[in-house]
Design a protein around this motif. Structure first.
Motif, short mmCIF file in Angstrom:
data_model
loop_
_atom_site.label_atom_id
_atom_site.label_comp_id
_atom_site.label_asym_id
_atom_site.label_seq_id
_atom_site.Cartn_x
_atom_site.Cartn_y
_atom_site.Cartn_z
N SER A 1 0.76 -1.24 0.04
CA SER A 1 0.03 0.00 0.01
C SER A 1 1.04 1.32 0.03
O SER A 1 0.55 2.24 -0.70
CB SER A 1 -1.00 -0.10 1.21
N GLN A 2 2.01 1.21 0.79
CA GLN A 2 2.84 2.43 0.98
C GLN A 2 3.51 2.67 -0.54
O GLN A 2 3.61 3.78 -0.83
CB GLN A 2 3.82 2.10 1.88
N ILE A 3 4.06 1.56 -1.06
CA ILE A 3 4.76 1.72 -2.51
C ILE A 3 3.79 2.30 -3.36
O ILE A 3 4.05 3.20 -4.25
CB ILE A 3 5.25 0.54 -2.80
N LEU A 4 2.50 1.70 -3.40
CA LEU A 4 1.56 2.11 -4.28
C LEU A 4 1.12 3.53 -4.15
O LEU A 4 1.05 4.24 -5.23
CB LEU A 4 0.16 1.21 -4.29
N THR A 5 0.93 3.99 -3.10
CA THR A 5 0.69 5.35 -2.62
C THR A 5 1.54 6.38 -3.19
O THR A 5 1.70 7.45 -3.80
CB THR A 5 0.37 5.90 -1.16
N ASP A 6 2.93 5.96 -3.03
CA ASP A 6 4.22 6.88 -3.64
C ASP A 6 3.99 6.83 -5.15
O ASP A 6 4.33 7.88 -5.74
CB ASP A 6 5.48 6.19 -3.00
N PHE A 7 3.88 5.68 -5.76
CA PHE A 7 3.70 5.30 -7.08
C PHE A 7 2.38 6.25 -7.69
O PHE A 7 2.62 7.11 -8.68
CB PHE A 7 3.63 4.00 -7.72
N GLU A 8 1.49 6.49 -6.82
CA GLU A 8 0.11 7.20 -7.41
C GLU A 8 0.53 8.63 -7.39
O GLU A 8 0.30 9.41 -8.34
CB GLU A 8 -0.83 7.03 -6.56
N LYS A 9 1.47 9.10 -6.38
CA LYS A 9 1.93 10.47 -6.25
C LYS A 9 2.83 10.89 -7.48
O LYS A 9 2.73 12.19 -7.73
CB LYS A 9 2.61 10.88 -5.04
N LYS A 10 3.55 9.83 -7.58
CA LYS A 10 4.44 10.28 -8.96
C LYS A 10 3.62 9.78 -10.20
O LYS A 10 4.41 10.02 -11.34
CB LYS A 10 5.55 9.26 -8.73
N GLN A 11 2.56 9.52 -10.25
CA GLN A 11 1.53 9.26 -11.30
C GLN A 11 2.22 8.03 -12.08
O GLN A 11 2.08 8.11 -13.30
CB GLN A 11 1.40 10.58 -12.05
N LEU A 12 2.74 7.22 -11.49
CA LEU A 12 3.31 5.93 -12.29
C LEU A 12 2.26 4.94 -12.38
O LEU A 12 2.04 4.22 -13.36
CB LEU A 12 4.52 5.20 -11.52
N VAL A 13 1.13 4.80 -11.33
CA VAL A 13 0.26 3.88 -11.41
C VAL A 13 -1.27 4.67 -11.03
O VAL A 13 -1.27 5.69 -10.39
CB VAL A 13 0.20 2.61 -10.50
N LYS A 14 -2.34 3.61 -11.37
CA LYS A 14 -3.67 4.42 -10.76
C LYS A 14 -4.30 3.16 -10.20
O LYS A 14 -4.13 2.11 -10.71
CB LYS A 14 -4.37 4.82 -12.07
N ARG A 15 -5.22 3.42 -9.19
CA ARG A 15 -6.10 2.40 -8.67
C ARG A 15 -7.27 2.60 -8.74
O ARG A 15 -7.83 3.82 -8.69
CB ARG A 15 -5.40 2.49 -7.24
N GLU A 16 -8.12 1.51 -8.83
CA GLU A 16 -9.67 1.63 -9.07
C GLU A 16 -10.31 0.57 -7.94
O GLU A 16 -9.54 -0.34 -7.77
CB GLU A 16 -10.09 1.28 -10.61
N GLU A 17 -11.26 1.29 -7.49
CA GLU A 17 -11.92 0.38 -6.48
C GLU A 17 -12.35 -0.88 -7.24
O GLU A 17 -13.13 -1.18 -8.31
CB GLU A 17 -13.17 0.97 -5.94
N LYS A 18 -12.20 -2.24 -6.58
CA LYS A 18 -12.70 -3.40 -7.06
C LYS A 18 -13.27 -4.34 -6.00
O LYS A 18 -12.23 -5.03 -5.43
CB LYS A 18 -11.67 -3.94 -7.97
N GLY A 19 -14.47 -4.10 -5.51
CA GLY A 19 -14.91 -4.53 -4.30
C GLY A 19 -14.22 -4.16 -3.00
O GLY A 19 -14.12 -2.73 -2.96
#
Length: 64
Positions: A35-53
């Protein structure tokens, strides 16, 4: 990028739309670390997350 971040990116490249829980197993990292890595990646606009359940599907950003 450290080793854990590379593991996460590699897993996302192998399976677009991978869930965070699957990422946890594929990378052998804790839920909080993923979660921490993905949050950092989102801030850098490297990944996006979409709710899935109750979790999120993770996709690489188009500019990556």
């Amino acid at each position: 990028m450290d080793e854990n971040e590379r593991k996460v990116i590699k897993a996302i490249k192998e399976q677009e739309g991978i869930t965070q829980s699957t990422l946890k197993f594929r990378t052998d990292l804790s839920k909080s670390k993923v979660s921490q890595i993905l949050t950092d990646f989102e801030k850098k606009q490297l990944v996006k997350r979409e709710e899935k359940g109750k979790t999120y599907a993770v996709y690489l950003a188009q500019n990556f």
